[in-house]
Write a protein that holds these residues in place. Sequence first.
Motif, PDB file in Angstrom:
ATOM      1  N   GLU A 149      21.049  51.856  12.640  1.00 41.87           N
ATOM      2  CA  GLU A 149      19.624  52.186  12.599  1.00 41.87           C
ATOM      3  C   GLU A 149      18.903  51.935  13.921  1.00 41.87           C
ATOM      4  O   GLU A 149      17.685  52.043  13.982  1.00 41.87           O
ATOM      5  CB  GLU A 149      18.970  51.418  11.456  1.00 41.87           C
ATOM      6  N   ASP A 150      19.649  51.613  14.975  1.00 45.43           N
ATOM      7  CA  ASP A 150      19.044  51.363  16.287  1.00 45.43           C
ATOM      8  C   ASP A 150      19.111  52.655  17.102  1.00 45.43           C
ATOM      9  O   ASP A 150      20.189  53.066  17.530  1.00 45.43           O
ATOM     10  CB  ASP A 150      19.784  50.232  17.001  1.00 45.43           C
ATOM     11  N   PRO A 151      17.975  53.301  17.336  1.00 43.61           N
ATOM     12  CA  PRO A 151      17.994  54.606  18.012  1.00 43.61           C
ATOM     13  C   PRO A 151      18.506  54.552  19.458  1.00 43.61           C
ATOM     14  O   PRO A 151      18.866  55.576  20.012  1.00 43.61           O
ATOM     15  CB  PRO A 151      16.530  55.065  17.962  1.00 43.61           C
ATOM     16  N   ARG A 152      18.586  53.376  20.070  1.00 52.53           N
ATOM     17  CA  ARG A 152      19.103  53.259  21.438  1.00 52.53           C
ATOM     18  C   ARG A 152      20.606  53.506  21.508  1.00 52.53           C
ATOM     19  O   ARG A 152      21.141  53.731  22.592  1.00 52.53           O
ATOM     20  CB  ARG A 152      18.812  51.867  22.011  1.00 52.53           C
ATOM     21  N   TYR A 153      21.297  53.428  20.352  1.00 50.87           N
ATOM     22  CA  TYR A 153      22.746  53.474  20.354  1.00 50.87           C
ATOM     23  C   TYR A 153      23.325  54.756  19.766  1.00 50.87           C
ATOM     24  O   TYR A 153      24.412  54.751  19.195  1.00 50.87           O
ATOM     25  CB  TYR A 153      23.303  52.237  19.644  1.00 50.87           C
ATOM     26  N   THR A 154      22.620  55.849  19.914  1.00 48.89           N
ATOM     27  CA  THR A 154      23.219  57.149  19.629  1.00 48.89           C
ATOM     28  C   THR A 154      23.747  57.691  20.950  1.00 48.89           C
ATOM     29  O   THR A 154      23.276  57.299  22.027  1.00 48.89           O
ATOM     30  CB  THR A 154      22.192  58.138  19.056  1.00 48.89           C
ATOM     31  N   ASN A 155      24.717  58.571  20.889  1.00 49.62           N
ATOM     32  CA  ASN A 155      25.211  59.181  22.123  1.00 49.62           C
ATOM     33  C   ASN A 155      24.108  59.962  22.823  1.00 49.62           C
ATOM     34  O   ASN A 155      24.021  59.965  24.051  1.00 49.62           O
ATOM     35  CB  ASN A 155      26.418  60.066  21.834  1.00 49.62           C
ATOM     36  N   ALA A 156      23.250  60.608  22.047  1.00 50.59           N
ATOM     37  CA  ALA A 156      22.135  61.349  22.643  1.00 50.59           C
ATOM     38  C   ALA A 156      21.213  60.399  23.406  1.00 50.59           C
ATOM     39  O   ALA A 156      20.750  60.716  24.506  1.00 50.59           O
ATOM     40  CB  ALA A 156      21.367  62.106  21.569  1.00 50.59           C
ATOM     41  N   ALA A 157      20.937  59.212  22.843  1.00 51.54           N
ATOM     42  CA  ALA A 157      20.092  58.235  23.529  1.00 51.54           C
ATOM     43  C   ALA A 157      20.791  57.693  24.775  1.00 51.54           C
ATOM     44  O   ALA A 157      20.149  57.471  25.812  1.00 51.54           O
ATOM     45  CB  ALA A 157      19.717  57.097  22.586  1.00 51.54           C
ATOM     46  N   LEU A 158      22.105  57.477  24.704  1.00 51.02           N
ATOM     47  CA  LEU A 158      22.844  56.991  25.873  1.00 51.02           C
ATOM     48  C   LEU A 158      22.784  57.998  27.017  1.00 51.02           C
ATOM     49  O   LEU A 158      22.854  57.613  28.181  1.00 51.02           O
ATOM     50  CB  LEU A 158      24.305  56.713  25.518  1.00 51.02           C
ATOM     51  N   SER A 159      22.649  59.276  26.683  1.00 48.66           N
ATOM     52  CA  SER A 159      22.561  60.287  27.743  1.00 48.66           C
ATOM     53  C   SER A 159      21.228  60.205  28.491  1.00 48.66           C
ATOM     54  O   SER A 159      21.086  60.774  29.569  1.00 48.66           O
ATOM     55  CB  SER A 159      22.779  61.691  27.171  1.00 48.66           C
ATOM     56  N   LEU A 160      20.269  59.471  27.914  1.00 47.07           N
ATOM     57  CA  LEU A 160      18.973  59.251  28.573  1.00 47.07           C
ATOM     58  C   LEU A 160      18.891  57.889  29.252  1.00 47.07           C
ATOM     59  O   LEU A 160      18.327  57.764  30.333  1.00 47.07           O
ATOM     60  CB  LEU A 160      17.838  59.375  27.550  1.00 47.07           C
ATOM     61  N   ALA A 161      19.426  56.844  28.615  1.00 41.90           N
ATOM     62  CA  ALA A 161      19.358  55.487  29.166  1.00 41.90           C
ATOM     63  C   ALA A 161      20.410  54.611  28.506  1.00 41.90           C
ATOM     64  O   ALA A 161      20.575  54.644  27.287  1.00 41.90           O
ATOM     65  CB  ALA A 161      17.979  54.892  28.936  1.00 41.90           C
ATOM     66  N   ILE A 162      21.084  53.816  29.304  1.00 39.48           N
ATOM     67  CA  ILE A 162      22.105  52.882  28.798  1.00 39.48           C
ATOM     68  C   ILE A 162      21.431  51.542  28.548  1.00 39.48           C
ATOM     69  O   ILE A 162      20.865  50.953  29.483  1.00 39.48           O
ATOM     70  CB  ILE A 162      23.241  52.676  29.839  1.00 39.48           C
ATOM     71  N   PRO A 163      21.459  51.014  27.324  1.00 38.69           N
ATOM     72  CA  PRO A 163      20.870  49.688  27.076  1.00 38.69           C
ATOM     73  C   PRO A 163      21.552  48.624  27.936  1.00 38.69           C
ATOM     74  O   PRO A 163      22.766  48.574  28.020  1.00 38.69           O
ATOM     75  CB  PRO A 163      21.136  49.437  25.586  1.00 38.69           C
ATOM     76  N   GLU A 164      20.758  47.806  28.595  1.00 37.37           N
ATOM     77  CA  GLU A 164      21.276  46.795  29.516  1.00 37.37           C
ATOM     78  C   GLU A 164      21.046  45.396  28.966  1.00 37.37           C
ATOM     79  O   GLU A 164      20.522  44.529  29.645  1.00 37.37           O
ATOM     80  CB  GLU A 164      20.582  46.929  30.882  1.00 37.37           C
ATOM     81  N   GLU A 165      21.431  45.155  27.737  1.00 38.63           N
ATOM     82  CA  GLU A 165      21.235  43.849  27.146  1.00 38.63           C
ATOM     83  C   GLU A 165      22.470  42.971  27.342  1.00 38.63           C
ATOM     84  O   GLU A 165      23.580  43.460  27.462  1.00 38.63           O
ATOM     85  CB  GLU A 165      20.917  43.985  25.666  1.00 38.63           C
ATOM     86  N   THR A 166      22.270  41.672  27.365  1.00 35.78           N
ATOM     87  CA  THR A 166      23.362  40.727  27.445  1.00 35.78           C
ATOM     88  C   THR A 166      23.918  40.508  26.049  1.00 35.78           C
ATOM     89  O   THR A 166      23.173  40.356  25.099  1.00 35.78           O
ATOM     90  CB  THR A 166      22.865  39.382  28.016  1.00 35.78           C
ATOM     91  N   ILE A 167      25.242  40.505  25.954  1.00 33.93           N
ATOM     92  CA  ILE A 167      25.859  40.276  24.644  1.00 33.93           C
ATOM     93  C   ILE A 167      26.594  38.950  24.625  1.00 33.93           C
ATOM     94  O   ILE A 167      26.895  38.385  25.634  1.00 33.93           O
ATOM     95  CB  ILE A 167      26.814  41.418  24.229  1.00 33.93           C
TER      96      ILE A 167
END
Length: 167
Positions: A149-167
């Motif tokens: 349910e996190d819209p940042r983690y669709t392939n389409a969203a990755l084509s716009l911006a890569i989330p840069e969070e620490t895991i």
Amino acid sequence: MKDIHYEIERKYLIRRPAAAWLAAEAEGTEITQTYLLSAPGVTERVRRRGRDGVFTYTHTTKTKLSDLRRIEDEEEISEAEYRRLLERADPARTIIDKTRWCFRYRGQLFELDVFPFWQDRAFLEIEIADEEQEILLPPAIRVIREVTEDPRYTNAALSLAIPEETI
């Protein structure tokens, strides 16, 4: 009249498995995915998939109904049609390259996507029959969290911006 295909899937952000585990447990294929200009609420892409110089090409349109459910229309196309559709590539999006590793665990088919821009994480997806289906994850997979349910983690969203969070 064409049948409507509903895609229902769950997606997990996971720690990237060791290359040796992937090679032993899964079958890999290279994917290049290009997003096209499309109407609001619709995601349209073309994909080249294969290995060792042998590729198939698909054109896919997805219409979001909910975080878990989409209407998906996918068809195999020729290389010439693929190249023609590339002319409609969305200039705001980058091309997504990934290696998709497919494997079965307890009768379930998983797709694990490894991207060149992440060295420590990957996606694990499973398409399910209904939203309440129980999912049995392989013990070798280390889940960071579910990102269905996190819209940042669709392939389409990755084509716009890569989330840069620490895991």
